[in-house]
Design a protein around this motif. Structure first.
Motif, PDB file in Angstrom:
ATOM      1  N   ASP A  45       0.896  -1.119  -0.142  1.00  0.00           N
ATOM      2  CA  ASP A  45      -0.057   0.062   0.212  1.00  0.00           C
ATOM      3  C   ASP A  45       1.016   1.347  -0.285  1.00  0.00           C
ATOM      4  O   ASP A  45       1.322   1.496   1.184  1.00  0.00           O
ATOM      5  N   MET A  46       0.607   1.401  -1.149  1.00  0.00           N
ATOM      6  CA  MET A  46       2.161   2.854  -1.470  1.00  0.00           C
ATOM      7  C   MET A  46       1.478   4.560  -0.693  1.00  0.00           C
ATOM      8  O   MET A  46       2.281   5.244  -0.462  1.00  0.00           O
ATOM      9  N   HIS A  47       0.461   4.421   0.079  1.00  0.00           N
ATOM     10  CA  HIS A  47      -0.543   5.196   0.595  1.00  0.00           C
ATOM     11  C   HIS A  47      -0.973   4.891   1.373  1.00  0.00           C
ATOM     12  O   HIS A  47      -2.534   4.846   1.679  1.00  0.00           O
ATOM     13  N   ALA A  48      -0.651   4.699   2.154  1.00  0.00           N
ATOM     14  CA  ALA A  48      -1.511   4.751   3.397  1.00  0.00           C
ATOM     15  C   ALA A  48      -1.803   5.540   4.884  1.00  0.00           C
ATOM     16  O   ALA A  48      -0.640   6.477   5.200  1.00  0.00           O
ATOM     17  N   HIS A  49      -2.847   5.645   5.841  1.00  0.00           N
ATOM     18  CA  HIS A  49      -2.897   6.581   6.786  1.00  0.00           C
ATOM     19  C   HIS A  49      -3.060   5.577   8.376  1.00  0.00           C
ATOM     20  O   HIS A  49      -3.951   5.893   8.651  1.00  0.00           O
ATOM     21  N   SER A  50      -2.130   4.574   8.079  1.00  0.00           N
ATOM     22  CA  SER A  50      -2.370   3.964   9.806  1.00  0.00           C
ATOM     23  C   SER A  50      -0.718   3.828  10.850  1.00  0.00           C
ATOM     24  O   SER A  50      -0.477   2.793  11.351  1.00  0.00           O
ATOM     25  N   ASP A  51      -0.816   5.274  10.618  1.00  0.00           N
ATOM     26  CA  ASP A  51       0.300   5.782  11.921  1.00  0.00           C
ATOM     27  C   ASP A  51       0.158   5.582  13.196  1.00  0.00           C
ATOM     28  O   ASP A  51       0.785   5.162  13.746  1.00  0.00           O
ATOM     29  N   LEU A  52      -0.244   5.380  13.332  1.00  0.00           N
ATOM     30  CA  LEU A  52      -1.506   5.384  14.902  1.00  0.00           C
ATOM     31  C   LEU A  52      -1.986   3.812  15.218  1.00  0.00           C
ATOM     32  O   LEU A  52      -2.399   3.202  16.163  1.00  0.00           O
ATOM     33  N   ALA A  53      -3.046   3.557  13.514  1.00  0.00           N
ATOM     34  CA  ALA A  53      -3.548   2.686  13.842  1.00  0.00           C
ATOM     35  C   ALA A  53      -2.781   1.249  14.016  1.00  0.00           C
ATOM     36  O   ALA A  53      -4.184  -0.008  14.700  1.00  0.00           O
ATOM     37  N   GLY A  73      -5.264  10.086  19.662  1.00  0.00           N
ATOM     38  CA  GLY A  73      -4.330   8.929  20.398  1.00  0.00           C
ATOM     39  C   GLY A  73      -4.228   8.881  21.526  1.00  0.00           C
ATOM     40  O   GLY A  73      -4.044   7.782  22.129  1.00  0.00           O
ATOM     41  N   ASP A  74      -5.359   9.358  22.162  1.00  0.00           N
ATOM     42  CA  ASP A  74      -5.614   9.360  23.618  1.00  0.00           C
ATOM     43  C   ASP A  74      -6.000   7.927  23.930  1.00  0.00           C
ATOM     44  O   ASP A  74      -5.786   7.462  24.796  1.00  0.00           O
ATOM     45  N   ASP A  75      -6.953   7.226  23.065  1.00  0.00           N
ATOM     46  CA  ASP A  75      -6.654   6.235  23.061  1.00  0.00           C
ATOM     47  C   ASP A  75      -6.065   4.571  23.281  1.00  0.00           C
ATOM     48  O   ASP A  75      -6.857   3.555  23.300  1.00  0.00           O
ATOM     49  N   ILE A  76      -4.894   5.124  23.016  1.00  0.00           N
ATOM     50  CA  ILE A  76      -3.359   4.266  22.954  1.00  0.00           C
ATOM     51  C   ILE A  76      -2.927   4.240  24.076  1.00  0.00           C
ATOM     52  O   ILE A  76      -2.906   5.214  24.942  1.00  0.00           O
ATOM     53  N   ASP A  77      -2.840   2.808  24.465  1.00  0.00           N
ATOM     54  CA  ASP A  77      -2.339   2.254  25.835  1.00  0.00           C
ATOM     55  C   ASP A  77      -0.726   2.328  26.496  1.00  0.00           C
ATOM     56  O   ASP A  77       0.012   1.707  26.242  1.00  0.00           O
ATOM     57  N   PHE A  78       0.066   3.396  25.106  1.00  0.00           N
ATOM     58  CA  PHE A  78       1.516   4.159  25.629  1.00  0.00           C
ATOM     59  C   PHE A  78       1.681   5.750  25.058  1.00  0.00           C
ATOM     60  O   PHE A  78       0.632   6.687  25.328  1.00  0.00           O
ATOM     61  N   ASP A  79       2.763   6.343  26.159  1.00  0.00           N
ATOM     62  CA  ASP A  79       2.985   7.090  26.406  1.00  0.00           C
ATOM     63  C   ASP A  79       3.376   7.022  24.005  1.00  0.00           C
ATOM     64  O   ASP A  79       4.292   7.134  23.612  1.00  0.00           O
TER      65      ASP A  79
END
Length: 528
Positions: A56-64, A113-119
């Motif tokens: 996938d040459m253009h993805a927006h999964s940076d936080l996903a 990103g508030d729902d992600i369990d890390f800093d």
């Protein structure tokens, strides 16, 4: 052999004729192709095509990828590698100030990103790539990921969100930040030239950054200055800029939209052919759908976004400033809306961050005041589908000799664009099997072999002995996207098995618990 895949129709990613063979896998790599015996484990692949994993040459999964260990949205499509850091805005390199601003600015793409369990404890490109490798308790991520240094983030880091030329010292700082990101493993540089603050960069500034990219052997991936009025001039600017810098060019979600560009894809392709014939190094990606997808705030004029998210909200609250924004949108043609006066009936709300605004999801906007209320109430987070594309342009561009596949998939929102879950099976099912627009062999080359070559990955993208066993098995007679505009999160059919490094991430159509994905870093030996 750890695994022998028996009797598959091998579509090897080169574009050459397919053939029937067994494929053996050992210690994460393709160890044999032909008539093979043995194997601690076997898979009967009669009736299935075996291809290199899709890129996938253009993805927006940076936080996903960090949020969701399952990530079936991509794994179930046969995607084994995503390219992140797109459109000039992502989460590295940053300092504390820039990180907070970027998180707010692209909450519509990735969530806050508030729902992600890390800093968010990284600040460099290398630190972000390290975070991918040790995600989910050190197990890694669902699919592999490469990263582009985001030019807008670099500009925000070096000089903030102001619309002004960079000083010599600031330009030097941006050069250093780009060079550091590339040295730490990034594959190139992205821009979002209808998004702030990236849009404030002059061509001369971008050329200087691309000279750094060229020195490292990476590529420049711009979302250029217009996909509407002035689209051809915007494409031509990027081609000339990259050639002046001596830099490889990859055009992001290359399309021709809005009424001004109906039927004009051949003009774009003629421009590219002339540059290619003259020795330019150019590729492009596209998604096989007509609507675009972005954030509602992205439509605003560049001056309204100056100063960052809080400054935008202040302007929206001010009646005089809000009226000026409305006039730019509806009468003049905002640069954020590609120079075209907005047609609110083409704007469909696809997601909101605040559940209180969710009743608007799936609705077309009825005017500026509704848009303004949504922007203020949901703090710039609403995402939209923009119904401004043309099928004949989509078809013409996907057939071009330098085309690759990219989903541009935004996974946030209650009703995301179906391309996020359906791009790759939609190519294979609709455009290959149903329409015959591409042969199966051609299409797999577009989705695997050619992208890996653009990324200069020496052991991915082909079914070849010694290459990594990133593989997808699918049924050419049944593969299809399950996602639709009404039900966008439905997984595809006809893709039973997907492997990364020889490990099943999809088996018999079900997601396994394997996390075989890692950060794919460019190293000095990869550079040319």
């Amino acid at each position: 052999m750890d695994l022998v895949i028996r009797g598959a129709r091998v579509v090897d990613g080169t574009g050459g004729p397919s053939y029937t063979a067994d494929v053996g896998v050992h210690e994460g790599r393709i160890a044999g192709i032909g008539r093979l015996s043995g194997g601690r484990e076997t898979v009967d692949a009669h009736g299935l095509a075996l291809a290199p994993g899709f890129v996938d040459m253009h993805a927006h999964s940076d936080l996903a990828l960090l949020r969701d260990p399952d990530h079936s949205a991509k794994a179930a499509q046969g995607v084994t590698l995503e390219v992140l850091g797109q459109d000039g805005l992502s989460y590295a390199p940053v300092d504390d100030r820039t990180l907070g601003e970027v998180r707010a600015a692209i909450a519509g793409w990735n969530g806050p990103g508030d729902d992600i369990d890390f800093d968010f404890d990284w600040r460099t490109v290398g630190g972000y790539l390290d975070r991918l490798d040790r995600a989910h308790g050190g197990r890694g991520v669902a699919v592999n990921a490469a990263y582009l240094v985001p030019q807008g983030t670099v500009r925000a880091y070096a000089l903030g969100w102001d619309d002004r030329p960079a000083t010599a010292a600031e330009l030097d700082r941006m050069r250093r930040l780009v060079a550091e990101g590339l040295a730490q493993g990034a594959v190139g540089l992205s821009s979002g030239l209808t998004y702030t603050p990236g849009m404030y960069a002059t061509g001369a500034e971008l050329t200087e950054l691309c000279r750094v990219v060229a020195r490292f052997g990476g590529y420049y991936c711009p979302h250029h200055r217009s996909y509407g009025r002035g689209a051809l001039a915007a494409y031509a600017e990027m081609v000339a800029l990259a050639r002046e810098a001596g830099c490889a060019l990859h055009l992001a979600h290359a399309t021709m939209n809005f009424g001004e560009n109906e039927g004009r894809a051949p003009e774009l392709l003629a421009l590219l052919d002339a540059a290619l014939d003259g020795g330019a190094d150019i590729t492009l990606d596209s998604y096989p759908y007509t609507p675009g997808c972005t954030t509602l705030v992205a439509l605003l004029p560049g001056w309204a976004n100056e100063g960052g998210p809080e400054a935008v909200l202040a302007r929206l609250r001010d009646g005089t400033q809000a009226e000026r924004i409305r006039r730019a949108l509806e009468t003049e043609g905002s640069d954020g809306c590609h120079g075209v006066p907005v047609d609110w009936s083409t704007i469909e709300i696809s997601g909101t961050a605040d559940p209180a605004w969710r009743p608007y999801v799936g609705r077309r906007l009825d005017g500026w005041e509704t848009a303004r209320r949504l922007l203020l109430g949901d703090r710039l987070a609403p995402t939209i589908l923009q119904h401004v594309g043309h099928e004949e342009n989509v078809r013409a561009i996907m057939r071009h000799r330098v085309h690759t596949g990219g989903s541009d998939g935004i996974l946030q929102g209650a009703k995301p664009h179906p391309r996020a879950y359906g791009t790759f099976p939609h190519y294979l099912g609709h455009y290959v099997r149903e329409l015959g627009l591409l042969s199966l062999e051609e299409c797999v080359a577009h989705l695997a072999g050619r992208p890996a070559a653009r990324l200069r990955l020496p052991d991915r993208g082909l079914v070849r002995v010694g290459y990594r066993a990133d593989l997808v098995l699918f049924d050419p007679d049944t593969v299809a996207a399950g996602s639709t505009y009404e039900r966008p999160r439905v997984l595809p059919t006809g893709i039973p098995h997907v492997l990364i490094d020889g490990r099943f991430v999809m088996r018999d159509g079900r997601r396994t618990d394997v996390l075989a994905g890692r950060a794919v870093r460019r190293t000095a030996r990869d550079l040319r």
